[in-house]
Design an enzyme around this catalytic site. Sequence first.
Site, mmCIF file in Angstrom:
data_model
loop_
_atom_site.group_PDB
_atom_site.id
_atom_site.type_symbol
_atom_site.label_atom_id
_atom_site.label_comp_id
_atom_site.label_asym_id
_atom_site.label_seq_id
_atom_site.Cartn_x
_atom_site.Cartn_y
_atom_site.Cartn_z
ATOM 1 N N GLY A 356 34.705 56.378 -73.568
ATOM 2 C CA GLY A 356 34.274 56.690 -74.885
ATOM 3 C C GLY A 356 34.651 56.012 -75.807
ATOM 4 O O GLY A 356 35.159 54.922 -75.719
ATOM 5 N N GLY A 359 38.437 56.437 -76.095
ATOM 6 C CA GLY A 359 39.291 56.597 -74.781
ATOM 7 C C GLY A 359 38.515 56.339 -73.701
ATOM 8 O O GLY A 359 37.242 56.126 -73.727
ATOM 9 N N LYS A 375 41.167 62.654 -70.472
ATOM 10 C CA LYS A 375 40.769 61.714 -71.365
ATOM 11 C C LYS A 375 42.103 61.154 -71.958
ATOM 12 O O LYS A 375 42.853 61.762 -72.795
ATOM 13 C CB LYS A 375 40.057 62.577 -72.531
ATOM 14 N N ASP A 472 28.445 65.815 -83.919
ATOM 15 C CA ASP A 472 28.199 64.711 -82.849
ATOM 16 C C ASP A 472 27.485 65.006 -81.814
ATOM 17 O O ASP A 472 27.701 64.664 -80.683
ATOM 18 C CB ASP A 472 29.436 63.755 -82.475
#
Length: 652
Positions: A356, A359, A375, A472
């Site tokens: 991502g 991360g 994550k 988002d």
Amino acid sequence: MGKCPVMMIFLASSLLLFLQTLEVVNADLCFGSSFNGNGSYAQNRRKLFSNLANKVVSNGGFYYASLGQNPNRVNAIVLCARGYKRQDCLSCVETLAQLTQSTCLNRTDSFIWGNNNEDSVSCLVRSSNRSTFGNLELRPHATSPHENRIDPSRNMTLFMQEWEATVNRTLEAATKADTSSVHKYYSAVEAGFTEFPNVYMLMQCTPDITSEECKRCLGDCVTFYRRQYRGRQGGMASFPSCFFRWDLYTFHGAFDNVTRVPAPPRPHAPEMGSSITDKKGRSIWYTIIVVFTFINLLVFIGFFKVNARRRKLNKRINVGSAEYSDPDGQFMLRFDLDMILMATNDFSSENKLGQGGFGTVYKGILLNGIEIAVKRLTRGSEEGGMEFKNEVSLLTRLQHKNLVKLLGFCNEGDEEILVYEFVPNSSLDHFIFDEEKRSLLTWEVRFKIIEGVARGLVYLHEDSQLKIIHRDLKASNILLDAEMNPKVADFGTARLFDTDETRAETRRIAGTRGYMAPEYLNRGQISAKSDVYSFGVMLLEMISGQRNNSFEGEGLAAFAWKRWREGRSEIIIDPFLVENPSNEINKLIHIGLLCVQENATKRPTMSSVIVWLGSETITIPLPTAPAFTWNQSQSEDGTMSMSNIFTELSSR
């Protein structure tokens, strides 16, 4: 004889026992847990099976569907063979659906590769109370060998050499995915052997698995058949995910247009007679024994190390007390770093799920067997640190079936880690923008995803104890669980509003261009209508099967608006949906265009969208022009720039 031969016999016996355990599987077509034949599960199965035949034909030969709520939810996968005739497919699916219900009266799981004709295999009907979509299923098996054996006077050594060569040829062809068809894993081969003029072989996998999984499945089919029925004149072996058959005569009409393959060259006989073969055989046997001994040694060492590490962790980790409380009194699990390292095998590359902006995400398995998604935020990143704090702060207080669940966190040393529930089907963009997988998103599945995302946004905007603007929303931030239910994810840039606050302004623009509302991108104005705009773009992507940035010079919203105004909305629709109800699809295009209007005040609320999705009688208002056209250009330094050109398409 000495100790060495005794040890060799012992190891050989262990190896044979090990191989035999791989063959022991349940051969029944009905398996799984039992259920009440007159209960909800049975009723859901009857209802779902009642229109499977028509659904699979209207969806191009492959159909996945589910009905009901857990634990009485029924999931079904149906597949008709490549090149099927409509009536044959209908008849086959109807026959096998009826057979499943009459034979598997009180078993939740079933699969049948077959037809209402003994000489053909033209469809699969598979059902379960768990989601099997996208999962490789290698248990149980079904076999049907030919009753006659090959004449022992034939050269069986030569026959098996030619048979193995044909198996390899068929397997290689079947696992080269044909992305132009939902029957993408399929191969039919007609070969001529030295002692048999015609040999026919067919392999097929369900299209929801990967090419590597198909290869494994078919390989297991062949291995199982070879061990059990070597020397027979034909037969079949199948698992829920794949099918293998060969015979000395044609079947299923699968070989009408197949080019016959000649027999492979006959191998030269060894000059030294059978003694060479005997020596080679003994050499291979010694090699197997040595390899098996080495494997046993490695397994023992690995078992010792894993248990030692587990004992160490058990001494250090007290899960019951591993809690964290934020200033608002919200509690969440704080994971020990060693626990994370063990679950992910020290963040091994084999466990990596994706990368991502801030991360990397890894799959992990906790000591209690629970699967997790981990994550690991980029070390030293200011943005990553903000995302960490934001997600921990917000997701501790959000609970909804269409939002990804944050299980806990870890912040030891310079590590900042978020631990989520594991969602097996990855993100929506891996399906909707993939030429192989997009065909698996039937209209019913797409509608379920769109509605689920809408419900998640209603919860964020109106129903939760907080008011959250996601900022988002896009296909890559929508995860799909085992039953293809959507879960909105990635709250690192989300914005918390006061309950009576409707709009705010910010200098920090966060999100993805192309999905950002114009008032937010140009003036930093944030509101719930910002998410509505992003939802509209995502909805149009779901209908078209195309990325927003695929429409150079204008973007998907403007392209869809033009076609809708011209009365040619069918141009927008994904070709995989052409057989589905056009009225329902056009209604969703209509809703999508309302969501992407330039004037934010005219965009609907997400609660209105939910009402429209569920109603066939409510009149939906007409949309005005979308926000902007989208021009991309690439600057000299390689970064992407974008100009927003407001349009008045309504005047055209």
